[in-house]
Enzyme design. Structure first.
Site, PDB file in Angstrom:
ATOM      1  N   SER A  50      40.397 -25.594 -21.448  1.00 34.06           N
ATOM      2  CA  SER A  50      39.117 -25.042 -21.879  1.00 34.06           C
ATOM      3  C   SER A  50      39.098 -23.546 -21.587  1.00 34.06           C
ATOM      4  CB  SER A  50      37.992 -25.721 -21.101  1.00 34.06           C
ATOM      5  OG  SER A  50      38.140 -25.421 -19.716  1.00 34.06           O
ATOM      6  N   ASP A  82      40.569 -26.556 -25.932  1.00 30.96           N
ATOM      7  CA  ASP A  82      39.371 -27.391 -25.962  1.00 30.96           C
ATOM      8  C   ASP A  82      38.148 -26.484 -26.140  1.00 30.96           C
ATOM      9  OD1 ASP A  82      37.946 -29.753 -25.699  1.00 30.96           O
ATOM     10  OD2 ASP A  82      37.909 -29.710 -23.506  1.00 30.96           O
ATOM     11  N   HIS A 182      29.359 -35.150 -22.150  1.00 29.49           N
ATOM     12  CA  HIS A 182      30.234 -34.448 -21.211  1.00 29.49           C
ATOM     13  C   HIS A 182      29.791 -34.626 -19.763  1.00 29.49           C
ATOM     14  CE1 HIS A 182      31.329 -31.727 -24.781  1.00 29.49           C
ATOM     15  NE2 HIS A 182      32.423 -32.378 -24.465  1.00 29.49           N
ATOM     16  N   HIS A 226      34.923 -36.727 -27.761  1.00 35.54           N
ATOM     17  CA  HIS A 226      34.810 -35.915 -26.550  1.00 35.54           C
ATOM     18  C   HIS A 226      34.017 -36.693 -25.501  1.00 35.54           C
ATOM     19  CE1 HIS A 226      36.047 -31.702 -27.730  1.00 35.54           C
ATOM     20  NE2 HIS A 226      36.306 -32.422 -28.800  1.00 35.54           N
ATOM     21  N   GLY A 227      33.965 -36.126 -24.295  1.00 35.50           N
ATOM     22  CA  GLY A 227      33.079 -36.688 -23.264  1.00 35.50           C
ATOM     23  C   GLY A 227      33.330 -38.158 -23.025  1.00 35.50           C
ATOM     24  N   SER A 229      35.064 -39.837 -20.499  1.00 35.93           N
ATOM     25  CA  SER A 229      35.411 -40.384 -19.188  1.00 35.93           C
ATOM     26  C   SER A 229      34.545 -41.609 -18.946  1.00 35.93           C
ATOM     27  CB  SER A 229      35.187 -39.348 -18.090  1.00 35.93           C
ATOM     28  OG  SER A 229      36.248 -38.409 -18.083  1.00 35.93           O
ATOM     29  N   ASP A 271      38.316 -35.771 -18.965  1.00 35.62           N
ATOM     30  CA  ASP A 271      38.350 -34.677 -17.991  1.00 35.62           C
ATOM     31  C   ASP A 271      37.709 -35.117 -16.673  1.00 35.62           C
ATOM     32  OD1 ASP A 271      38.437 -32.293 -16.636  1.00 35.62           O
ATOM     33  OD2 ASP A 271      37.173 -31.168 -18.015  1.00 35.62           O
TER      34      ASP A 271
HETATM   35 ZN    ZN Z   1      34.322 -31.707 -25.212  1.00 32.80          ZN
END
Ligand code: ZN
Length: 324
Positions: A50, A82, A182, A226-227, A229, A271
């Site tokens: 990122s 990212d 996120h 994305h996001g 986890s 992440d």
């Molecule tokens: Zn993201």
């Protein structure tokens, strides 16, 4: 094998009904943990950085560490930007040897998103070798480095926009918003239900109806989440048992991600789970060995925890093991 772009990786993932893990990295131990885990699982992998990671570690260190991982493991590895916020950072990364970039203008109006994304695509595709581009439609809630969207201000991807967007931009993959978020606090307690037995929060389910409609409109086209986890409870418990204080941290259940990976989702970003595993390893180490002060001892434990986590994700969530 040199760094690769996402093109062939996603074609195989789409056909094979699995997804590639895109793991964020910002130091040597995390790069090693991810790539050694991928090596042991015979899995392709995406290392992504990122803007915050570039600020923390300097782009040149990240690039050289990832090159070292390629040389060390012999794996097909993508080096991906990212959340590139504008054309300039994407250009900088393309010029600097990244093999894939994300341009994220998802918070801008539709036409502006198209215009900037198309400019990045033109530059990336003209590069030799070809650099792949990811863009985004819809916005996720939560916090990731410089990207912050308040809960309540997020918006799901509108499937009726995706064909025009992909056609006019020429983008290689598309991140969509179907309810992932996120950070380690993905959902506010009031968005969740609470398990009466354990007291743990149960998050709202992902909007598979949107994913399916997008896939129907874009057959064969790779989708990105994305996001994603899962905020695995075992790591939260280790952290809290050793002096940490993570209350009501909640993620996306792994079985929902596995289901998405079987469909058109070819890239799943992880992440926060790496951060939690690293923190769990270090906190546990300090409590068990208060006399230690050699960073190799405690960071080494953090690295071992991250490696185990990545192996688990590859085998149980992504399904990318033995796909080389
Ligand atoms: Zn993201």
């Amino acid at each position: 094998m040199p760094l690769v772009n996402t093109k062939e990786m996603f074609e195989k993932a789409y056909k094979g009904g699995y997804a590639i893990g895109a793991f964020n990295c910002n130091n040597m131990e995390i790069v090693q943990a991810i790539t050694e885990a991928a090596k042991e699982c015979n899995s392709p992998v995406i290392l992504q950085v990122s803007a915050g990671a570039r600020k923390y570690a300097k782009p040149i260190y990240l690039k050289k560490m990832v090159e070292a991982a390629v040389e060390d493991t012999g794996l097909p590895i993508v080096l991906h930007l990212d959340h590139g916020a504008d054309f300039e950072i994407c250009k900088d990364c393309i010029d600097g040897g990244f093999t894939s970039v994300m341009i994220d203008c998802s918070s801008k109006p539709f036409e502006e998103n198209i215009e900037i994304t198309r400019k990045v695509v033109e530059y990336a595709h003209a590069h030799v070798p070809y650099v792949t581009v990811e863009a985004e439609l819809g916005t996720l809630a939560g916090i990731e480095d410089d990207v912050k969207v308040e809960h309540g201000a997020e918006s799901y991807t509108r499937p009726e926009q995706v064909e025009e967007f992909v056609k006019r931009t020429g983008v290689d993959s598309l991140a969509i918003a179907i309810g992932t978020s996120h950070g380690a606090y993905k959902f506010k307690p009031e968005q969740c239900t609470r398990d009466p037995k354990t007291g743990k929060l149960l998050p709202p389910p992902l909007r598979f109806d949107i994913l399916e409609e997008v896939s129907r409109r874009l057959p064969g086209f790779p989708i990105v989440l994305h996001g994603s986890s899962s905020v695995n409870q075992e790591y939260v418990d280790i952290i809290n048992a050793h002096g940490g204080k993570l209350v009501d941290a909640v993620g996306v259940p792994e079985e929902q991600l596995r289901q998405a990976a079987r469909l058109s989702v070819c890239k799943i970003n992880i992440d926060s789970d790496l951060r939690l595993a690293m923190t769990a390893g270090i906190r546990q180490h300090f409590e068990e060995h208060p006399e230690h002060f050699d960073p190799r001892q405690y960071v080494g434990d953090g690295r071992a925890y991250v490696k185990e986590l990545v192996k688990h994700k590859i085998k149980e969530v992504l399904g990318s093991n033995d796909r080389l």
